[in-house]
Design a protein around this motif. Structure first.
Motif, PDB file in Angstrom:
ATOM      1  N   ALA A  27     -10.815  -9.449  22.312  1.00  0.00           N
ATOM      2  CA  ALA A  27     -11.025  -8.066  21.867  1.00  0.00           C
ATOM      3  C   ALA A  27      -9.722  -7.440  21.394  1.00  0.00           C
ATOM      4  CB  ALA A  27     -11.634  -7.238  22.994  1.00  0.00           C
ATOM      5  N   ALA A  28      -8.624  -7.671  22.145  1.00  0.00           N
ATOM      6  CA  ALA A  28      -7.338  -7.077  21.768  1.00  0.00           C
ATOM      7  C   ALA A  28      -6.860  -7.614  20.429  1.00  0.00           C
ATOM      8  CB  ALA A  28      -6.297  -7.357  22.852  1.00  0.00           C
ATOM      9  N   VAL A  29      -7.006  -8.912  20.214  1.00  0.00           N
ATOM     10  CA  VAL A  29      -6.566  -9.517  18.958  1.00  0.00           C
ATOM     11  C   VAL A  29      -7.425  -9.010  17.799  1.00  0.00           C
ATOM     12  CG1 VAL A  29      -6.322 -11.684  17.691  1.00  0.00           C
ATOM     13  CG2 VAL A  29      -5.635 -11.556  20.093  1.00  0.00           C
ATOM     14  N   SER A  30      -8.721  -8.919  18.013  1.00  0.00           N
ATOM     15  CA  SER A  30      -9.633  -8.510  16.942  1.00  0.00           C
ATOM     16  C   SER A  30      -9.339  -7.095  16.450  1.00  0.00           C
ATOM     17  CB  SER A  30     -11.077  -8.609  17.419  1.00  0.00           C
ATOM     18  OG  SER A  30     -11.416  -9.959  17.710  1.00  0.00           O
ATOM     19  N   ARG A  31      -8.774  -6.262  17.315  1.00  0.00           N
ATOM     20  CA  ARG A  31      -8.455  -4.889  16.893  1.00  0.00           C
ATOM     21  C   ARG A  31      -7.334  -4.842  15.856  1.00  0.00           C
ATOM     22  NH1 ARG A  31      -9.707  -3.597  22.338  1.00  0.00           N
ATOM     23  NH2 ARG A  31      -7.526  -3.815  22.994  1.00  0.00           N
ATOM     24  N   THR A  32      -6.575  -5.926  15.705  1.00  0.00           N
ATOM     25  CA  THR A  32      -5.513  -5.944  14.693  1.00  0.00           C
ATOM     26  C   THR A  32      -6.045  -6.377  13.332  1.00  0.00           C
ATOM     27  OG1 THR A  32      -4.795  -8.266  14.957  1.00  0.00           O
ATOM     28  CG2 THR A  32      -3.918  -6.645  16.534  1.00  0.00           C
ATOM     29  N   HIS A  33      -7.328  -6.753  13.258  1.00  0.00           N
ATOM     30  CA  HIS A  33      -7.877  -7.317  12.030  1.00  0.00           C
ATOM     31  C   HIS A  33      -8.489  -6.245  11.142  1.00  0.00           C
ATOM     32  CE1 HIS A  33      -8.468 -11.562  13.987  1.00  0.00           C
ATOM     33  NE2 HIS A  33      -7.214 -11.159  13.965  1.00  0.00           N
ATOM     34  N   GLY A  34      -8.026  -6.173   9.920  1.00  0.00           N
ATOM     35  CA  GLY A  34      -8.659  -5.349   8.908  1.00  0.00           C
ATOM     36  C   GLY A  34      -9.510  -6.242   8.023  1.00  0.00           C
ATOM     37  N   PRO A  35      -9.996  -5.700   6.926  1.00  0.00           N
ATOM     38  CA  PRO A  35     -10.848  -6.504   6.029  1.00  0.00           C
ATOM     39  C   PRO A  35     -10.102  -7.659   5.372  1.00  0.00           C
ATOM     40  CG  PRO A  35     -10.314  -4.358   5.059  1.00  0.00           C
ATOM     41  CD  PRO A  35      -9.873  -4.305   6.488  1.00  0.00           C
ATOM     42  N   GLU A  36      -8.758  -7.642   5.419  1.00  0.00           N
ATOM     43  CA  GLU A  36      -7.988  -8.725   4.800  1.00  0.00           C
ATOM     44  C   GLU A  36      -8.054 -10.020   5.609  1.00  0.00           C
ATOM     45  OE1 GLU A  36      -6.192  -4.694   4.175  1.00  0.00           O
ATOM     46  OE2 GLU A  36      -6.594  -5.935   5.951  1.00  0.00           O
ATOM     47  N   VAL A  37      -8.389  -9.912   6.892  1.00  0.00           N
ATOM     48  CA  VAL A  37      -8.436 -11.094   7.745  1.00  0.00           C
ATOM     49  C   VAL A  37      -9.802 -11.759   7.613  1.00  0.00           C
ATOM     50  CG1 VAL A  37      -8.260 -11.981  10.098  1.00  0.00           C
ATOM     51  CG2 VAL A  37      -6.767 -10.118   9.349  1.00  0.00           C
ATOM     52  N   ILE A 127       1.145  -8.289  22.647  1.00  0.00           N
ATOM     53  CA  ILE A 127       1.390  -8.667  21.252  1.00  0.00           C
ATOM     54  C   ILE A 127       0.421  -7.925  20.339  1.00  0.00           C
ATOM     55  CG2 ILE A 127       1.317 -10.569  19.588  1.00  0.00           C
ATOM     56  CD1 ILE A 127       2.110 -12.455  21.891  1.00  0.00           C
ATOM     57  N   ALA A 128      -0.843  -7.914  20.713  1.00  0.00           N
ATOM     58  CA  ALA A 128      -1.870  -7.285  19.878  1.00  0.00           C
ATOM     59  C   ALA A 128      -1.642  -5.780  19.749  1.00  0.00           C
ATOM     60  CB  ALA A 128      -3.254  -7.566  20.455  1.00  0.00           C
ATOM     61  N   ARG A 129      -1.298  -5.119  20.861  1.00  0.00           N
ATOM     62  CA  ARG A 129      -1.066  -3.668  20.783  1.00  0.00           C
ATOM     63  C   ARG A 129       0.100  -3.352  19.854  1.00  0.00           C
ATOM     64  NH1 ARG A 129      -2.288  -4.269  26.226  1.00  0.00           N
ATOM     65  NH2 ARG A 129      -0.083  -4.362  26.821  1.00  0.00           N
ATOM     66  N   ALA A 130       1.155  -4.151  19.923  1.00  0.00           N
ATOM     67  CA  ALA A 130       2.313  -3.912  19.058  1.00  0.00           C
ATOM     68  C   ALA A 130       1.997  -4.240  17.608  1.00  0.00           C
ATOM     69  CB  ALA A 130       3.510  -4.730  19.549  1.00  0.00           C
ATOM     70  N   CYS A 131       1.207  -5.279  17.391  1.00  0.00           N
ATOM     71  CA  CYS A 131       0.775  -5.587  16.023  1.00  0.00           C
ATOM     72  C   CYS A 131      -0.048  -4.438  15.451  1.00  0.00           C
ATOM     73  CB  CYS A 131      -0.029  -6.883  16.006  1.00  0.00           C
ATOM     74  SG  CYS A 131       0.966  -8.395  16.033  1.00  0.00           S
ATOM     75  N   GLU A 132      -0.935  -3.916  16.266  1.00  0.00           N
ATOM     76  CA  GLU A 132      -1.766  -2.786  15.825  1.00  0.00           C
ATOM     77  C   GLU A 132      -0.903  -1.585  15.486  1.00  0.00           C
ATOM     78  OE1 GLU A 132      -5.889  -0.598  17.363  1.00  0.00           O
ATOM     79  OE2 GLU A 132      -4.695  -1.800  18.762  1.00  0.00           O
ATOM     80  N   ALA A 133       0.117  -1.323  16.301  1.00  0.00           N
ATOM     81  CA  ALA A 133       0.997  -0.168  16.080  1.00  0.00           C
ATOM     82  C   ALA A 133       1.842  -0.314  14.824  1.00  0.00           C
ATOM     83  CB  ALA A 133       1.910   0.027  17.286  1.00  0.00           C
ATOM     84  N   THR A 134       2.115  -1.548  14.406  1.00  0.00           N
ATOM     85  CA  THR A 134       2.961  -1.773  13.234  1.00  0.00           C
ATOM     86  C   THR A 134       2.165  -2.166  11.999  1.00  0.00           C
ATOM     87  OG1 THR A 134       3.327  -4.081  13.917  1.00  0.00           O
ATOM     88  CG2 THR A 134       4.962  -2.454  14.617  1.00  0.00           C
ATOM     89  N   GLY A 135       0.844  -2.150  12.099  1.00  0.00           N
ATOM     90  CA  GLY A 135       0.005  -2.492  10.953  1.00  0.00           C
ATOM     91  C   GLY A 135       0.037  -3.963  10.606  1.00  0.00           C
ATOM     92  N   THR A 136       0.234  -4.803  11.608  1.00  0.00           N
ATOM     93  CA  THR A 136       0.352  -6.243  11.401  1.00  0.00           C
ATOM     94  C   THR A 136      -0.880  -6.939  11.968  1.00  0.00           C
ATOM     95  OG1 THR A 136       2.741  -6.006  11.775  1.00  0.00           O
ATOM     96  CG2 THR A 136       1.843  -8.241  11.768  1.00  0.00           C
ATOM     97  N   ALA A 137      -1.519  -7.754  11.172  1.00  0.00           N
ATOM     98  CA  ALA A 137      -2.684  -8.496  11.652  1.00  0.00           C
ATOM     99  C   ALA A 137      -2.222  -9.704  12.460  1.00  0.00           C
ATOM    100  CB  ALA A 137      -3.541  -8.945  10.479  1.00  0.00           C
ATOM    101  N   LEU A 138      -2.757  -9.846  13.665  1.00  0.00           N
ATOM    102  CA  LEU A 138      -2.495 -11.033  14.472  1.00  0.00           C
ATOM    103  C   LEU A 138      -3.579 -12.048  14.126  1.00  0.00           C
ATOM    104  CD1 LEU A 138      -0.780 -12.363  16.666  1.00  0.00           C
ATOM    105  CD2 LEU A 138      -2.244 -11.279  18.383  1.00  0.00           C
ATOM    106  N   VAL A 139      -3.240 -12.975  13.227  1.00  0.00           N
ATOM    107  CA  VAL A 139      -4.273 -13.832  12.642  1.00  0.00           C
ATOM    108  C   VAL A 139      -4.438 -15.163  13.359  1.00  0.00           C
ATOM    109  CG1 VAL A 139      -4.048 -12.805  10.351  1.00  0.00           C
ATOM    110  CG2 VAL A 139      -2.660 -14.815  10.955  1.00  0.00           C
ATOM    111  N   GLY A 140      -3.563 -15.477  14.285  1.00  0.00           N
ATOM    112  CA  GLY A 140      -3.706 -16.743  14.985  1.00  0.00           C
ATOM    113  C   GLY A 140      -2.629 -16.913  16.032  1.00  0.00           C
ATOM    114  N   GLY A 141      -2.776 -17.959  16.815  1.00  0.00           N
ATOM    115  CA  GLY A 141      -1.795 -18.234  17.847  1.00  0.00           C
ATOM    116  C   GLY A 141      -2.149 -19.513  18.575  1.00  0.00           C
TER     117      GLY A 141
END
Length: 369
Positions: A27-37, A127-141
């Motif tokens: 759920a946390a990772v998915s919140r960083t995903h916009g339509p580009e992912v 990681i996900a919260r910081a990605c969300e705050a910086t507009g960065t998609a966490l696309v994998g790991g």
């Protein structure tokens, strides 16, 4: 459980624990995903739609990779893992903003001795919260279990990110002019550098991370795990403000190597500046550790940021406007120097760093009390 899985488990690798960790972080990772992912969560490769780059005249891709360093040892010592993820994102993404690039996506890698699902999810949640705050998609790991190489409670974290900047807007030392103002942007603490020295100071003094430090208003562990400041969002909003376009000529992320060396990297070879220590007072954590170790603060300028997380070299006519905008974004900002290009004796200046033939920087004066 299949026979093969059982054999793998007997070797110390618990794939079912890995699956539980993935479920907890989803759920946390998915919140960083916009339509580009594309492709959602859990694929072999993260997919990012780059069609937005078609709007650029000449898009330049920027990439950076880093880790958290030995700060993870403190997280492990006090069993607190929810801030390490922000440190990782900051160390990677805040390097990308230095060239003026907007981060697009990031991947992470966690190696551990044993997968504890809740611990892995806590790290990735940060990681996900910081990605969300910086507009960065966490696309994998990837989370890798290394029994026999790492202890059950040991882990390390690393990551990589990619961003984009219009070629004509890329920040480079060549933009820096004589008379440019050097703005310091405050740090939140030690960030993620110099922790080998921190740990040595603690060990030499016989201090534990669970002990309360009255000067810091917290235990040592809590104070030392203060997460790294995220500069990307505020700086992007300055760069994207029309009336401030072009006002920032270069940026420096103060990480390994300390204050002077990192600023020298973003000045041209014919430029120099003196950073006035009197313009700020190092944060309490630095003063406390220096006192414990019996070090002068000036002797630590090559290891710690001492309260400056970023430098911005800016057009003097718009320096106050840039500072004001950053302050509205919650940043602490002050002028700490001016760039010169006149001939002068550079004895005592630090010139370039990390293979970069940059400008010359030295710190002068005494720190404010």
């Amino acid at each position: 459980m299949t026979e093969n899985t059982s054999a793998y488990a007997q070797a110390g690798v618990d794939t079912e624990a890995g699956d539980r960790a993935v479920a907890l972080m989803k759920a946390a990772v998915s919140r960083t995903h916009g339509p580009e992912v594309l492709g959602g969560f859990g694929g072999f490769a993260g997919m990012f739609d780059a069609s937005a780059l078609l709007g650029y005249k000449r898009p330049l891709l920027a990439t950076s990779t880093d880790g958290v360093g030995t700060k993870v040892a403190i997280a492990q010592a006090i069993d607190k893992h929810d801030t390490i993820g922000q440190d990782l994102v900051a160390m990677v993404v805040d390097d990308i903003i230095v060239v003026g690039a907007k981060p697009l996506f990031m991947t992470d890698y966690i190696a551990c001795g044993k997968v504890v699902p809740e611990r892995i999810a806590s790290i990735v949640g940060g990681i996900a919260r910081a990605c969300e705050a910086t507009g960065t998609a966490l696309v994998g790991g990837e989370t890798a279990e290394h029994p026999g190489l790492l202890g059950d409670d040991d882990y390390d974290a690393a990551g990589a990110a990619a961003g984009v900047v219009e070629a004509e807007d890329m920040l480079t030392p060549d933009r820096v002019q004589d008379g440019d103002v050097v703005l310091a942007i405050g740090a939140s603490g030690l960030h993620s550098n110099g922790y080998s020295l921190v740990r040595k100071i603690m060990a030499d003094a016989g201090l534990t991370y669970e002990q309360h430090a009255a000067d810091l208003g917290a235990t040592y562990g809590e104070a030392l795990l203060e997460p790294t400041m995220l500069y990307t969002g505020p700086l992007l909003r300055v760069l994207e403000t029309p009336e401030l376009h072009g006002a920032i000529h270069s940026l420096s992320h103060v990480t390994g190597g300390g204050i002077a060396a990192n600023l020298a990297r973003v000045l041209p070879q014919d430029a120099w500046t003196e950073v006035d220590r009197a313009t700020w007072s190092p944060l309490p954590v630095f003063q406390h550790l220096a006192q414990v170790a019996g070090h002068e603060l000036t002797s630590l300028e090559g290891a710690w940021n001492l309260g400056v997380g970023m430098f911005a070299v800016v057009d003097p006519a718009r320096a106050e406007a840039v500072a004001a905008k950053l302050r509205t974004e919650g940043m602490t900002v002050w002028q700490t120097g001016v760039v010169g290009k006149s001939a002068r004796d550079l004895a005592g200046f630090e010139q370039g760093a990390k293979g970069v033939d940059g400008g010359a920087v030295r710190l002068v004066g005494a720190y404010a009390s």
